[in-house]
Design a protein around this motif. Sequence first.
Motif, mmCIF file in Angstrom:
data_model
loop_
_atom_site.group_PDB
_atom_site.id
_atom_site.type_symbol
_atom_site.label_atom_id
_atom_site.label_comp_id
_atom_site.label_asym_id
_atom_site.label_seq_id
_atom_site.Cartn_x
_atom_site.Cartn_y
_atom_site.Cartn_z
ATOM 1 N N LEU A 155 45.595 2.067 101.652
ATOM 2 C CA LEU A 155 45.185 2.190 100.251
ATOM 3 C C LEU A 155 43.848 1.507 100.006
ATOM 4 O O LEU A 155 43.019 1.995 99.225
ATOM 5 C CB LEU A 155 46.260 1.591 99.339
ATOM 6 C CG LEU A 155 47.570 2.383 99.255
ATOM 7 C CD1 LEU A 155 48.643 1.548 98.576
ATOM 8 C CD2 LEU A 155 47.358 3.692 98.502
ATOM 9 N N ALA A 156 43.620 0.382 100.679
ATOM 10 C CA ALA A 156 42.335 -0.304 100.536
ATOM 11 C C ALA A 156 41.199 0.558 101.063
ATOM 12 O O ALA A 156 40.133 0.671 100.429
ATOM 13 C CB ALA A 156 42.386 -1.647 101.268
ATOM 14 N N ILE A 157 41.405 1.178 102.224
ATOM 15 C CA ILE A 157 40.383 2.067 102.789
ATOM 16 C C ILE A 157 40.138 3.251 101.863
ATOM 17 O O ILE A 157 38.984 3.607 101.573
ATOM 18 C CB ILE A 157 40.816 2.562 104.190
ATOM 19 C CG1 ILE A 157 40.840 1.402 105.183
ATOM 20 C CG2 ILE A 157 39.880 3.671 104.686
ATOM 21 C CD1 ILE A 157 41.486 1.759 106.517
ATOM 22 N N ALA A 158 41.216 3.877 101.405
ATOM 23 C CA ALA A 158 41.081 5.043 100.530
ATOM 24 C C ALA A 158 40.338 4.686 99.254
ATOM 25 O O ALA A 158 39.472 5.446 98.784
ATOM 26 C CB ALA A 158 42.468 5.595 100.206
ATOM 27 N N HIS A 159 40.650 3.525 98.693
ATOM 28 C CA HIS A 159 39.981 3.100 97.455
ATOM 29 C C HIS A 159 38.508 2.806 97.697
ATOM 30 O O HIS A 159 37.629 3.262 96.960
ATOM 31 C CB HIS A 159 40.686 1.867 96.890
ATOM 32 C CG HIS A 159 40.061 1.324 95.643
ATOM 33 N ND1 HIS A 159 39.079 0.349 95.660
ATOM 34 C CD2 HIS A 159 40.251 1.648 94.331
ATOM 35 C CE1 HIS A 159 38.706 0.082 94.428
ATOM 36 N NE2 HIS A 159 39.402 0.853 93.596
ATOM 37 N N ASP A 160 38.228 2.047 98.749
ATOM 38 C CA ASP A 160 36.844 1.666 99.028
ATOM 39 C C ASP A 160 35.966 2.867 99.362
ATOM 40 O O ASP A 160 34.785 2.904 98.988
ATOM 41 C CB ASP A 160 36.801 0.681 100.206
ATOM 42 C CG ASP A 160 37.401 -0.674 99.849
ATOM 43 O OD1 ASP A 160 37.606 -0.944 98.651
ATOM 44 O OD2 ASP A 160 37.691 -1.450 100.784
ATOM 45 N N ARG A 161 36.533 3.857 100.034
ATOM 46 C CA ARG A 161 35.769 5.030 100.456
ATOM 47 C C ARG A 161 35.862 6.184 99.461
ATOM 48 O O ARG A 161 35.185 7.191 99.635
ATOM 49 C CB ARG A 161 36.266 5.515 101.819
ATOM 50 C CG ARG A 161 36.056 4.534 102.948
ATOM 51 C CD ARG A 161 34.586 4.323 103.266
ATOM 52 N NE ARG A 161 34.384 3.732 104.567
ATOM 53 C CZ ARG A 161 33.798 4.333 105.588
ATOM 54 N NH1 ARG A 161 33.338 5.569 105.459
ATOM 55 N NH2 ARG A 161 33.657 3.713 106.744
ATOM 56 N N GLY A 162 36.726 6.073 98.459
ATOM 57 C CA GLY A 162 36.893 7.163 97.500
ATOM 58 C C GLY A 162 37.514 8.395 98.121
ATOM 59 O O GLY A 162 37.157 9.528 97.773
ATOM 60 N N ILE A 163 38.475 8.178 99.040
ATOM 61 C CA ILE A 163 39.118 9.280 99.757
ATOM 62 C C ILE A 163 40.561 9.409 99.269
ATOM 63 O O ILE A 163 41.319 8.440 99.310
ATOM 64 C CB ILE A 163 39.112 9.033 101.278
ATOM 65 C CG1 ILE A 163 37.681 8.888 101.790
ATOM 66 C CG2 ILE A 163 39.830 10.167 102.013
ATOM 67 C CD1 ILE A 163 37.594 8.440 103.244
ATOM 68 N N PRO A 164 40.983 10.590 98.828
ATOM 69 C CA PRO A 164 42.384 10.769 98.416
ATOM 70 C C PRO A 164 43.341 10.534 99.577
ATOM 71 O O PRO A 164 43.000 10.763 100.740
ATOM 72 C CB PRO A 164 42.441 12.228 97.948
ATOM 73 C CG PRO A 164 41.031 12.610 97.685
ATOM 74 C CD PRO A 164 40.182 11.822 98.636
#
Length: 345
Positions: free
Chosen positions: A121-130
């Motif tokens: 979730l941290a990666i998805a949030h930081d990268r703006g990836i669903p």
Amino acid sequence: MRFFTSGRLILGDCVAGFEKNFAGYCGAVFGVGVNSGTDALFLALKALEIGPGYEVITVSNTAIPTVAAIRAAGGVPVFVDVEPDTFLMDVTQVEAAISPRTRCILPVHLCGQAVDMAPLLAIAHDRGIPLVEDCAQAAGAIYHGRKVGSFGTIGAFSFYPTKVLGAFGDGGMMVTSDAALDRRLRRLRFYGIDDNYHAEEEGYNSRLDEIQAALLDARLTNLDREVDRRREIAAAYDAGLSGAGDIGLPAEREGRRHQYYLYTIRTSRRDALKAYLADCGIETRINYPTPIHLMRGYRFLGYAQGSLPVTERLSVEILSLPMYPQLTDAEVARVVAAVRSFFNA
């Protein structure tokens, strides 16, 4: 049953009621019932605009429908390896797999245990990836107090008859807490139609029927009890098979409730053990004997032998023992005794 007299056997009140109840069970706001778990993944990806050339990061140690749904949407699966003890996505490899064409991260909650969601979730949030969760095998699994399906942008579930929450036919559902995505998912499952039989976009035909929804809604009330029984069986296997020999038992990580859709062991003597148990009248299964990246149908993806070493090693060592709530304590003890007999021979 009221659906037989209502005259509406598709997407009626039973479906609407089950959608609401299942979404609430998962901790999501909206549920959208569809024809299958594969369609749930496919439509989730379409709703997120995954199309030709866009990459979706996932794993090869999964059922074919995970990858088939990505390809049906036009996407390109990009595989990362898995953890050797949980068989789940190794989230430490995800960041390096991201490219300018990455449009989605798709973790698979395999065997009934949740992937390590916090770093994802941290990666998805930081990268703006669903992030789309493949929950086909994990209805009722919990990660640090929350049920799977409630973490990602969309959670996709299967109600295939063999699942922990299974129908008497096929079925699937997407859950989300995004109102705009809920509207789009409903449109996509019904030919792109919003109102008055007017297609706002190109859509599909993927609808859950009233009979399956009613049956699933009734079974939902017993889901946690069935999971509790599966966990009792798994605990008995753990206790009985600990120290039995060349065998690795399923690992349940701290803060997670494994719902044990499968109880899968590892052994270098897998094939011989499977044959021995068959001679004892005990059926076992290999999930999955060939990793997807090595299947003939997916050679075009360009992965060579050795590219995912943990996944490939698992494919020759894993064996799923009998696991269903109706197993008696005596039957579980019989399986344990047969496995121990094999290693003590």
